[in-house]
Design an enzyme around this catalytic site. Structure first.
Site, mmCIF file in Angstrom:
data_model
loop_
_atom_site.group_PDB
_atom_site.id
_atom_site.type_symbol
_atom_site.label_atom_id
_atom_site.label_comp_id
_atom_site.label_asym_id
_atom_site.label_seq_id
_atom_site.Cartn_x
_atom_site.Cartn_y
_atom_site.Cartn_z
ATOM 1 N N LYS A 91 0.674 -1.296 -0.202
ATOM 2 C CA LYS A 91 0.411 0.483 -0.176
ATOM 3 C C LYS A 91 0.938 1.251 -0.268
ATOM 4 C CE LYS A 91 -1.886 -0.883 3.354
ATOM 5 N NZ LYS A 91 -1.728 -2.292 3.953
ATOM 6 N N THR A 92 1.781 1.453 0.146
ATOM 7 C CA THR A 92 2.596 2.704 0.944
ATOM 8 C C THR A 92 3.507 3.033 0.340
ATOM 9 O OG1 THR A 92 2.398 2.484 3.629
ATOM 10 C CG2 THR A 92 4.241 3.720 2.062
ATOM 11 N N GLU B 204 -3.979 6.294 1.258
ATOM 12 C CA GLU B 204 -3.082 4.128 1.804
ATOM 13 C C GLU B 204 -4.374 4.041 2.595
ATOM 14 O OE1 GLU B 204 0.092 1.881 4.697
ATOM 15 O OE2 GLU B 204 0.615 3.952 3.128
#
Length: 498
Positions: free
Chosen positions: A151-152, A195
């Site tokens: 995600k990051t 995110e």
């Protein structure tokens, strides 16, 4: 996103949806109501210097909302928030809440936290961080990036691409970008790139215009119960994506494919990316390098293009780049500008981050905390240590995750030449009988050299004893293991006589 003030459990005084560690309940509810931004008044954030909370504070301050918060100790983040206009108090005391109108917490906070107890007893609104963020991003079209892993990085790549293309997006990321040194920003553009955290179900407080799902695996079972509970949460997330928008999913990962089929069955517009033959955005010719990753991506509106991303290592990073590129094209970004920007990408904190070198030994840090992530990080480190060994220093995070995935962690760490296993970073959890870092260390099979070091302060010296010129040391975990990097570097230097 949203919330009425959470109701309280009659016996415990805990907010609705809260569950004790190990309980099979999601601790964030999609029924929370996102309040209007104007209704928040003065906001007090518990644990304001945390990764997610500090980003929220920055956005609220930019929107003109007075913000205060508490932290256990001073830090560079505390200093930056004070410079931005927040009132940050050190220590925990109920009197810190006196002037606040709304309180913000995360499910990572201990219910026994004195300010949390006082906030719940005050009768004033107590919002989950996700609900407060949704209010703070009022008026923006949200592009949400979620999944068990990646995600990051994916959010970061999409954010820097949008900035380079002049979209001036708002963004909220789970780590600091090296380009700007911050993890959140309120832009004047149409989009907010976020995110979205699945760990406690808080991604169900978003209403995305578009979304990316990188993968879906078993994790955070203390919140979701089991893998089927995780799939149910992702299905609920899909239901919240704008039907006129786009859902991007990874064609290479079984969990993401399952969610894609669910979305198609609901009439959503779905596109896929990956190395799979049926992917809409096709990834080929992946080359793993010590200073980044390169691949070829074929997509409608792009043709066939070489994608090279600096600072990110490992095959999985090519997939993250393909996801970000596919969404960038959907948002109308110029592909040449995007690709040129990524060639100079400097990375994200705690994602294979080089922390220093001494005595011919390089020390990296990574946020890997799930078996899949640990294995990927170790494999990705190999090209960076062509003439030496990979020494993995792993701090397990939470007792429940260690108990559930002990065998899988052992298999992942067996990919390293040397595995140093620390004791468990508890986060919010109370200890479980018999669950320590030794549960993992004793299951790692030879020929990997294994060291179990339960003493946090003894780790740097143990690593220095093991390391030799040409080796690569990588600290991993969600806890405070990264704080040991300077000490490891110093211990290696001292042993090398530097």
């Amino acid at each position: 996103m949203s919330s009425q003030r959470p109701t309280k459990d009659a016996a415990e005084g805990r907010p609705a949806g809260w569950a004790a560690p190990g309980a099979a309940l999601v601790r964030s509810a999609p029924t929370d109501v996102v309040p209007p931004l104007a209704s928040l008044g003065r906001v007090h954030i518990m644990g304001i210097a945390g990764t997610g909370m500090s980003g929220l504070a920055r956005i609220l301050l930019r929107r003109g909302v007075p913000v205060s918060g508490c932290e256990a100790r001073d830090s560079a983040t505390v200093a930056a928030l004070r410079a931005a206009g927040a009132t940050v108090l050190i220590g925990n005391a109920p009197e810190h809440l006196a002037d606040a109108d709304t309180f913000v917490y995360t499910t990572a906070i201990n219910p026994a936290h004195p300010e949390f107890i006082a906030a719940r007893a005050s009768g004033k609104p107590c919002l989950r961080r996700a609900a407060a963020l949704a209010a703070a991003l009022e008026g923006h079209r949200v592009v949400a990036v979620t999944g068990t892993h990646g995600k990051t990085t994916t959010t970061s790549l999409l954010t820097v691409a949008a900035q380079a293309c002049g979209l001036n997006p708002s963004f909220a990321i789970g780590a600091n970008l090296y380009e700007s040194g911050i993890n959140a920003h309120l832009g004047d553009g149409e989009y907010a790139i976020v995110e979205a955290d699945e760990s406690d179900g808080s991604f169900l407080l978003t209403r995305p215009a578009m979304a990316i799902i990188t993968n879906v695996e078993a994790d955070h079972l203390e919140n979701h119960g089991d893998l089927e509970g995780i799939f149910r949460a992702f299905e609920q997330f899909v239901d919240r994506v704008d039907p006129a928008g786009l859902l991007l999913t990874c064609a290479d990962e079984p969990g993401a494919r399952r969610i894609a089929e669910y979305a198609r069955g609901r009439g959503a517009r779905v596109r896929s990316y990956g190395e799979a033959a049926d992917a809409d955005v096709r990834v080929e010719d992946v080359v793993e390098r010590s200073d980044g990753v390169r691949c070829v991506v074929t997509a409608e509106g792009l043709g066939r293009a070489t994608v090279q991303v600096g600072a990110l290592v490992g095959r999985h990073m090519a997939l993250n780049a393909a996801a970000a590129l596919a969404m960038a094209l959907e948002l109308g970004m110029d592909p040449d500008t995007v690709l040129a920007t990524w060639r100079e990408f400097r990375g994200v904190s705690r994602r294979f981050e080089l922390r220093g070198e001494a005595g011919g030994v390089r020390v990296y840090d990574d946020y890997a905390h799930h078996p899949t992530e640990v294995a990927a990080a170790v494999v990705a480190a190999r090209p960076a240590a062509p003439r030496g060994r990979v020494i993995a220093v792993f701090q397990p995070g939470t007792f429940s995750r260690t108990q559930t995935f002990a065998d899988q962690f052992a298999q992942a760490l067996a990919l390293a030449d040397v595995a140093v296993v620390m004791d468990i970073f508890p986060a919010r959890e109370e200890p479980l009988p018999g669950v320590t870092g030794a549960l993992i260390a004793t299951r790692i099979a030879p020929p990997t050299q294994v060291v179990y070091e339960p003493s946090y302060s003894a780790v740097p010296a143990r690593v220095a004893e093991l390391a030799r010129p040409g080796d690569l040391v990588m600290t991993m975990g969600i806890g405070d293991v990264y704080l040991l990097c300077p000490e490891i570097i110093a211990a290696v230097a001292e042993r090398a006589g530097q």
